[in-house]
Write an enzyme that holds these catalytic residues in place. Structure first.
Site, PDB file in Angstrom:
ATOM      1  N   ASP A   2       0.881  -1.185   0.000  1.00  0.00           N
ATOM      2  CA  ASP A   2       0.000   0.000   0.000  1.00  0.00           C
ATOM      3  C   ASP A   2       0.910   1.224   0.000  1.00  0.00           C
ATOM      4  OD1 ASP A   2      -2.401   1.563   0.293  1.00  0.00           O
ATOM      5  OD2 ASP A   2      -1.973   1.805   2.423  1.00  0.00           O
ATOM      6  N   SER A   3       0.291   2.404  -0.085  1.00  0.00           N
ATOM      7  CA  SER A   3       1.086   3.633  -0.007  1.00  0.00           C
ATOM      8  C   SER A   3       1.615   3.869   1.407  1.00  0.00           C
ATOM      9  CB  SER A   3       0.216   4.819  -0.421  1.00  0.00           C
ATOM     10  OG  SER A   3      -0.917   4.887   0.422  1.00  0.00           O
ATOM     11  N   CYS A  52      -4.398  -1.766  -1.585  1.00  0.00           N
ATOM     12  CA  CYS A  52      -4.631  -0.347  -1.826  1.00  0.00           C
ATOM     13  C   CYS A  52      -5.668  -0.264  -2.940  1.00  0.00           C
ATOM     14  CB  CYS A  52      -3.315   0.286  -2.268  1.00  0.00           C
ATOM     15  SG  CYS A  52      -3.498   1.945  -2.938  1.00  0.00           S
ATOM     16  N   GLU A  83      -3.300   9.018   8.024  1.00  0.00           N
ATOM     17  CA  GLU A  83      -1.858   8.761   8.037  1.00  0.00           C
ATOM     18  C   GLU A  83      -1.169   9.663   9.070  1.00  0.00           C
ATOM     19  OE1 GLU A  83       1.111   6.324   6.465  1.00  0.00           O
ATOM     20  OE2 GLU A  83      -0.922   6.326   5.680  1.00  0.00           O
ATOM     21  N   CYS A 100     -11.106   2.557   0.432  1.00  0.00           N
ATOM     22  CA  CYS A 100      -9.717   2.933   0.700  1.00  0.00           C
ATOM     23  C   CYS A 100      -9.325   2.138   1.935  1.00  0.00           C
ATOM     24  CB  CYS A 100      -9.602   4.431   0.971  1.00  0.00           C
ATOM     25  SG  CYS A 100      -7.942   4.927   1.497  1.00  0.00           S
ATOM     26  N   HIS A 138      -7.293   2.694   4.136  1.00  0.00           N
ATOM     27  CA  HIS A 138      -7.069   3.485   5.347  1.00  0.00           C
ATOM     28  C   HIS A 138      -8.370   3.623   6.167  1.00  0.00           C
ATOM     29  CE1 HIS A 138      -3.327   4.826   3.408  1.00  0.00           C
ATOM     30  NE2 HIS A 138      -2.987   5.431   4.534  1.00  0.00           N
TER      31      HIS A 138
END
Ligand code: DGL
Length: 272
Positions: free
Chosen positions: A13-14, A76, A156, A188, A190
């Protein structure tokens, strides 16, 4: 080297979002070792061009193949929406590749809501992967998608379960696009970290779907079918790599993976 049953599962993932998927994999497949790559140097992925996302994803897939992973989970939504097909083509039959969109679409079609909302990054919403795939399976389901670009960077940075996150979440969820939905996809990885706040906003009136457990169960089913589950009795080992070391990543990894964690800085993009 050919991957073995005991080879690890690669996940990327990022940043910390994919840890929600990694955590679900750890829970549902406790014998599997994991190699996680967080491309924190390029975070957020949501506002990068499709060409950049494809390039990063292919390079990370090569890194995970070098680690002898038996499967790669693109944890992701942005990379799943934009780069899944190119990654699959690139790795050929060296390794299995999973995205986080298809298993959720399958689940949505089973649940058959009248109108479903989708929230995700600009990249995911622009690619329109959920709406296209849901419509293909069931044209009766109305899909309304909304880009919520502040959410992944907010999470994040560790902003969740506080007044700032509540204000931002409420302002997105009250947009007319999400009126009268009877289910919502957190598109997403996240967003499971703010699922509690989203559930509170809807006062538990609608079904909220995220990819973590759904993807982990799909992975388990597929590895089982292919006889690729790890059956050894040795303790699994998890390795975490980041392209840029961030404190928030270290903190979140410790939230999900208790004890001492193997977290390394891997400068994949240095000299580029
Ligand atoms: N967690 C990612 C996703 O599922 C990426 C968020 C971002 O880096 O913008 O889309």
């Amino acid at each position: 080297m050919k991957p073995l049953n005991s080879s690890p599962i690669g996940i990327f993932d990022s940043g910390i979002g994919g840890l929600t998927v990694a955590n679900a994999i750890k829970k549902n497949l406790p014998k599997e070792s994991l190699v996680y790559f967080g491309d924190t140097a390029h975070l957020p992925y949501g506002d990068k061009s499709p060409d950049s996302i494809k390039y990063y994803s292919i390079r990370i897939a090569d890194f995970l193949i070098d680690k002898n992973c038996k499967a790669i989970v693109i944890a992701c939504n942005t990379a799943s929406a934009i780069a899944y097909e190119v990654v699959k083509k690139h790795v050929k039959n060296k390794v299995l590749v999973f995205n986080v969109i298809d298993p959720v679409v399958e689940e949505v079609c089973l649940q058959n809501p009248k109108k479903i909302g989708v929230i995700g990054t600009k990249g995911t919403i622009k690619a329109d992967a959920y709406a296209k795939k849901i419509k293909l399976s069931n044209p009766e389901i109305e899909v309304s998608s909304l880009a919520t670009p502040l959410l992944a960077p907010m999470i994040e940075e560790g902003f969740f379960n506080n007044n700032i996150s509540k204000t931002i979440i409420n302002s997105y969820l009250s947009k007319p696009k999400l009126n009268k939905i009877d289910a919502l996809i957190l598109a997403c990885t996240h967003y499971p970290l703010i699922k509690k706040e989203i559930t509170e906003y809807y006062q538990k009136q609608i079904n909220i779907l995220d990819s973590a457990d759904i993807v982990a169960l799909k992975l388990k089913e597929k590895l089982n079918q292919l006889n690729l589950l790890n059956n050894s009795s040795s303790k699994p080992i998890h390795h975490f790599f980041v392209s840029d070391f961030t404190k928030s990543f270290e903190k979140s990894t410790k939230l999900f993976f208790e004890g001492k964690i193997n977290l390394e800085h891997f400068p994949m993009w240095e000299n580029e």
